[in-house]
Design a protein around this motif. Sequence first.
Motif, PDB file in Angstrom:
ATOM      1  N   LEU A 188     117.340 131.023 108.914  1.00 48.97           N
ATOM      2  CA  LEU A 188     115.892 130.959 109.087  1.00 48.97           C
ATOM      3  C   LEU A 188     115.528 129.551 109.519  1.00 48.97           C
ATOM      4  N   PRO A 189     114.482 129.407 110.314  1.00 49.95           N
ATOM      5  CA  PRO A 189     114.060 128.053 110.694  1.00 49.95           C
ATOM      6  C   PRO A 189     113.460 127.316 109.500  1.00 49.95           C
ATOM      7  N   LEU A 190     113.517 126.005 109.548  1.00 50.83           N
ATOM      8  CA  LEU A 190     112.893 125.186 108.514  1.00 50.83           C
ATOM      9  C   LEU A 190     111.418 125.010 108.852  1.00 50.83           C
ATOM     10  N   ARG A 191     110.570 125.267 107.892  1.00 51.24           N
ATOM     11  CA  ARG A 191     109.125 125.289 108.116  1.00 51.24           C
ATOM     12  C   ARG A 191     108.605 123.945 108.605  1.00 51.24           C
ATOM     13  N   LEU A 192     109.138 122.836 108.093  1.00 46.95           N
ATOM     14  CA  LEU A 192     108.701 121.491 108.480  1.00 46.95           C
ATOM     15  C   LEU A 192     109.701 120.812 109.405  1.00 46.95           C
ATOM     16  N   GLY A 193     110.711 121.547 109.854  1.00 49.74           N
ATOM     17  CA  GLY A 193     111.759 120.931 110.652  1.00 49.74           C
ATOM     18  C   GLY A 193     112.699 120.116 109.782  1.00 49.74           C
ATOM     19  N   HIS A 194     113.759 119.607 110.394  1.00 49.75           N
ATOM     20  CA  HIS A 194     114.757 118.864 109.619  1.00 49.75           C
ATOM     21  C   HIS A 194     114.203 117.555 109.081  1.00 49.75           C
ATOM     22  N   ASP A 195     113.541 116.792 109.946  1.00 47.32           N
ATOM     23  CA  ASP A 195     113.049 115.490 109.500  1.00 47.32           C
ATOM     24  C   ASP A 195     111.964 115.648 108.435  1.00 47.32           C
ATOM     25  N   GLY A 196     111.082 116.615 108.634  1.00 45.03           N
ATOM     26  CA  GLY A 196     110.029 116.837 107.644  1.00 45.03           C
ATOM     27  C   GLY A 196     110.593 117.284 106.305  1.00 45.03           C
ATOM     28  N   THR A 197     111.633 118.109 106.348  1.00 45.15           N
ATOM     29  CA  THR A 197     112.281 118.545 105.112  1.00 45.15           C
ATOM     30  C   THR A 197     112.895 117.368 104.380  1.00 45.15           C
ATOM     31  N   ASP A 198     113.576 116.509 105.123  1.00 52.04           N
ATOM     32  CA  ASP A 198     114.193 115.338 104.496  1.00 52.04           C
ATOM     33  C   ASP A 198     113.140 114.429 103.871  1.00 52.04           C
TER      34      ASP A 198
END
Length: 327
Positions: A178-188
């Motif tokens: 599934l895609p990350l809702r906030l994207g990779h950088d936002g998740t980090d």
Amino acid sequence: MPPTDTATAPTTDVVGPVVLAAEAWTAREHAHAERADAFTAGWRERKPRGEKHAIEDFLFTYYPTRPAQLRRWHPGPGVVLARPAGHVPAPESAPRPDDAPADPYTVRGAWRWYRETPAGLTLDTDAFLADRGDTVRYLHALLAATASRPGRFGCFGLHEWAMVYRDRATGRDHRHPLPLRLGHDGTDRVVESHPVQCSHFDAFRFFTPEAGPLNRLRPTRETQPALEQPGCLHATMDLYKWALKLTPAVPGDLVLDCFELARDVRVVDMRASPYDVSSYGLDPVAIETPEGKAEYVRHQREFAERGAVLRARLLDACRSLLGETGT
């Protein structure tokens, strides 16, 4: 002679000998199977097609759930299942035609940890404890310790975020397709801007190497009884795992109640995760916002209340098996 229940039987998680008439227990068996089939319908439909479900499959892959096993009803200890009227036990050497259906009583009589008495079939608790006594004692201690603590409600489900922390930066694929809702950088950034305080070992062990040192606790399998607490979503889901480990020495309705709670918790667990679950028709619990945090805590508290009831029933089952009384 113990009382025979022919109509409205009391709940099966009871202490003391109760004889269920064949009409009563076969009705319960049928109702249990129907309820279990409803819970497993999606999994059974998807599996032949090789289809995956990032939320529901967890209940069948992480937990050792087999639909055929889940639909088996058990009355629990201290209950005797009377023979159907006219049932005459056949000699063990008597052949049965391949196309002749076995009656439920005969089928159950071949199940592990059942024994026949003059009144009917019952759980052989001595045999069960001989095989699973260490498990029962461990679960009794774990469940009692968890129940003795107040729930903590400040983790905000960051365990799922820590499981994908810095995945892209290190060239890893994340856990679910599934895609990350906030994207990779936002998740980090969410992980880095919040205190990570996961108390559950079986969540912590899936943290990425970069996320592990960020956790304020260092849970291990050995420290699980000392750290498990009732506010944890995964500790609540694990009530289903413990019910499975105690089967058939817990009533079937308790097993399905634990499954149902685990299913409901899993949905919130993924809604609060970094994944975009909109493809399943679900809205996120945006734990990076004050509103999302408050919503997550509301769910945590509700699940903790439901879990406390089921944990107490599992504890009662352990105490009954171990010959203990009291609370």
